[in-house]
Write a protein that holds these residues in place. Structure first.
Motif, PDB file in Angstrom:
ATOM      1  N   UNK A  26      -5.942   3.713   4.417  1.00 16.45           N
ATOM      2  CA  UNK A  26      -4.733   4.231   3.781  1.00 16.45           C
ATOM      3  C   UNK A  26      -3.870   4.982   4.788  1.00 16.45           C
ATOM      4  N   UNK A  27      -4.499   5.812   5.619  1.00 17.68           N
ATOM      5  CA  UNK A  27      -3.750   6.584   6.614  1.00 17.68           C
ATOM      6  C   UNK A  27      -3.048   5.669   7.609  1.00 17.68           C
ATOM      7  N   UNK A  28      -3.767   4.680   8.093  1.00 16.14           N
ATOM      8  CA  UNK A  28      -3.196   3.762   9.083  1.00 16.14           C
ATOM      9  C   UNK A  28      -2.020   2.994   8.496  1.00 16.14           C
ATOM     10  N   UNK A  29      -2.162   2.519   7.258  1.00 11.66           N
ATOM     11  CA  UNK A  29      -1.101   1.737   6.627  1.00 11.66           C
ATOM     12  C   UNK A  29       0.145   2.589   6.404  1.00 11.66           C
ATOM     13  N   UNK A  30      -0.040   3.776   5.820  1.00  9.19           N
ATOM     14  CA  UNK A  30       1.109   4.622   5.484  1.00  9.19           C
ATOM     15  C   UNK A  30       1.828   5.117   6.734  1.00  9.19           C
ATOM     16  N   UNK A  31       1.070   5.636   7.682  1.00  6.10           N
ATOM     17  CA  UNK A  31       1.690   6.125   8.910  1.00  6.10           C
ATOM     18  C   UNK A  31       2.274   4.977   9.717  1.00  6.10           C
ATOM     19  N   UNK A  32       1.558   3.856   9.749  1.00  4.52           N
ATOM     20  CA  UNK A  32       2.057   2.709  10.505  1.00  4.52           C
ATOM     21  C   UNK A  32       3.339   2.151   9.929  1.00  4.52           C
ATOM     22  N   UNK A  33       3.434   2.101   8.595  1.00  3.73           N
ATOM     23  CA  UNK A  33       4.649   1.603   7.968  1.00  3.73           C
ATOM     24  C   UNK A  33       5.834   2.492   8.297  1.00  3.73           C
ATOM     25  N   UNK A  34       5.597   3.803   8.352  1.00  2.00           N
ATOM     26  CA  UNK A  34       6.673   4.719   8.705  1.00  2.00           C
ATOM     27  C   UNK A  34       7.078   4.623  10.154  1.00  2.00           C
ATOM     28  N   UNK A  35       6.096   4.583  11.052  1.00  2.00           N
ATOM     29  CA  UNK A  35       6.393   4.482  12.480  1.00  2.00           C
ATOM     30  C   UNK A  35       7.149   3.203  12.801  1.00  2.00           C
ATOM     31  N   UNK A  36       6.782   2.101  12.116  1.00  2.00           N
ATOM     32  CA  UNK A  36       7.448   0.814  12.354  1.00  2.00           C
ATOM     33  C   UNK A  36       8.734   0.652  11.550  1.00  2.00           C
ATOM     34  N   UNK A  37       9.110   1.708  10.794  1.00  2.00           N
ATOM     35  CA  UNK A  37      10.355   1.707  10.015  1.00  2.00           C
ATOM     36  C   UNK A  37      10.434   0.526   9.044  1.00  2.00           C
ATOM     37  N   UNK A  38       9.326   0.297   8.338  1.00  2.00           N
ATOM     38  CA  UNK A  38       9.345  -0.698   7.276  1.00  2.00           C
ATOM     39  C   UNK A  38      10.213  -0.187   6.132  1.00  2.00           C
ATOM     40  N   UNK A  39      10.881  -1.071   5.437  1.00  2.00           N
ATOM     41  CA  UNK A  39      11.725  -0.667   4.317  1.00  2.00           C
ATOM     42  C   UNK A  39      10.865  -0.178   3.149  1.00  2.00           C
ATOM     43  N   UNK A  40      11.431   0.758   2.367  1.00  2.00           N
ATOM     44  CA  UNK A  40      10.720   1.271   1.189  1.00  2.00           C
ATOM     45  C   UNK A  40      10.387   0.133   0.229  1.00  2.00           C
ATOM     46  N   UNK A  41      11.320  -0.796   0.078  1.00  2.00           N
ATOM     47  CA  UNK A  41      11.101  -1.916  -0.845  1.00  2.00           C
ATOM     48  C   UNK A  41       9.941  -2.803  -0.406  1.00  2.00           C
ATOM     49  N   UNK A  42       9.616  -2.787   0.886  1.00  2.00           N
ATOM     50  CA  UNK A  42       8.484  -3.568   1.376  1.00  2.00           C
ATOM     51  C   UNK A  42       7.169  -2.822   1.195  1.00  2.00           C
ATOM     52  N   UNK A  43       7.232  -1.503   1.313  1.00  2.00           N
ATOM     53  CA  UNK A  43       6.005  -0.707   1.330  1.00  2.00           C
ATOM     54  C   UNK A  43       5.606  -0.162  -0.035  1.00  2.00           C
ATOM     55  N   UNK A  44       6.567   0.368  -0.795  1.00  2.00           N
ATOM     56  CA  UNK A  44       6.256   1.073  -2.035  1.00  2.00           C
ATOM     57  C   UNK A  44       5.531   0.216  -3.077  1.00  2.00           C
ATOM     58  N   UNK A  45       5.969  -1.019  -3.362  1.00  2.00           N
ATOM     59  CA  UNK A  45       5.252  -1.801  -4.385  1.00  2.00           C
ATOM     60  C   UNK A  45       3.788  -2.040  -4.041  1.00  2.00           C
ATOM     61  N   UNK A  46       3.507  -2.317  -2.770  1.00  2.00           N
ATOM     62  CA  UNK A  46       2.124  -2.560  -2.361  1.00  2.00           C
ATOM     63  C   UNK A  46       1.319  -1.267  -2.363  1.00  2.00           C
ATOM     64  N   UNK A  47       1.975  -0.145  -2.010  1.00  2.00           N
ATOM     65  CA  UNK A  47       1.297   1.149  -2.085  1.00  2.00           C
ATOM     66  C   UNK A  47       0.932   1.472  -3.529  1.00  2.00           C
ATOM     67  N   UNK A  48       1.855   1.199  -4.467  1.00  2.00           N
ATOM     68  CA  UNK A  48       1.583   1.461  -5.885  1.00  2.00           C
ATOM     69  C   UNK A  48       0.441   0.586  -6.396  1.00  2.00           C
ATOM     70  N   UNK A  49       0.457  -0.690  -6.033  1.00  2.00           N
ATOM     71  CA  UNK A  49      -0.613  -1.594  -6.467  1.00  2.00           C
ATOM     72  C   UNK A  49      -1.947  -1.180  -5.856  1.00  2.00           C
ATOM     73  N   UNK A  50      -1.933  -0.788  -4.580  1.00  2.00           N
ATOM     74  CA  UNK A  50      -3.161  -0.351  -3.917  1.00  2.00           C
ATOM     75  C   UNK A  50      -3.712   0.905  -4.566  1.00  2.00           C
ATOM     76  N   UNK A  51      -2.837   1.878  -4.847  1.00  2.00           N
ATOM     77  CA  UNK A  51      -3.294   3.119  -5.464  1.00  2.00           C
ATOM     78  C   UNK A  51      -3.859   2.905  -6.848  1.00  2.00           C
TER      79      UNK A  51
END
Length: 207
Positions: free
Chosen positions: A133-158
């Motif tokens: 979880x830490x690697x995915x969340x921090x990595x998505x931010x460092x790589x400047x992934x869009x919220x629309x790309x990250x948030x739905x998968x984060x919600x499903x994962x959680x």
């Protein structure tokens, strides 16, 4: 621990404790948030089953279980988004912070490329892997992934992780009682899922 959580099972404090633990473990992977969620669910299920007796045992504690799932899932997504936003703004500083942690560094090296290749579904799998979880969340931010790309998968994962963890505690408490045996069996199932997730994320993927 079971006795203390059993006493809190019917109070709002159990949801506060679970939420804080899940929220913070994106920054502190050593926090046993999964263990805490399972223990809380086991204690709540066992307490409810004892209160209603064998006749209603199959439905005992269902409202508490649903509330635990929602609290854990919501806290998971909030923690992911906080880490994502901080990493987005921090960039190099978060790279240096990760470099100071052996566990996060090892996880980043092993999971980073695989996550990049695996895309969204692998974000869900990585939620079960140690430090994933830490690697995915921090990595998505460092790589400047869009919220629309990250948030739905984060919600499903959680939601998936929370439902699985609470279900382990619930059925462990229902079938084996709110004691150490039921809790230990649930822990083993959680660790098995983590080991399986780590294997799936780390294994070489075909082009």
């Amino acid at each position: 621990m079971l006795e203390q959580l059993g006493a809190l099972a019917d109070t709002p404090w159990i949801y506060v404790i679970v939420s804080i633990s899940v929220l913070l473990d994106v920054f502190l992977p050593v926090l046993p948030s999964g263990v805490l969620v399972i223990t809380a669910a086991t204690a709540a299920a066992g307490t409810a089953a004892d209160a209603v007796g064998d006749a209603a045992r199959g439905h005992a504690g269902f409202p508490q279980m649903l509330a635990l799932v929602m609290c854990a899932a919501t806290a998971s997504v909030l923690g992911d988004m906080v880490a994502y936003r901080l990493a987005w703004r921090g960039g190099d500083r978060f790279d240096r912070a990760i470099a100071r942690s052996r566990r996060l560094t090892a996880a980043q090296e092993k999971l980073g490329t695989a996550l990049l290749r695996g895309g969204g579904p692998l974000v869900v799998v990585a939620r079960f892997a140690p430090a994933g979880r830490s690697v995915v969340s921090l990595g998505a931010g460092v790589m400047h992934r869009r919220v629309a790309e990250f948030l739905p998968w984060s919600a499903l994962a959680g939601l998936t992780w929370a439902a699985y963890s609470v279900s382990l505690g619930y059925f462990g408490g229902q079938w084996l009682g709110a004691g150490w045996i039921g809790t230990a069996v649930s822990f083993l199932a959680l660790f098995a899922a983590g080991a399986g997730a780590a294997y799936v994320v780390k294994r070489p993927r075909e082009a």
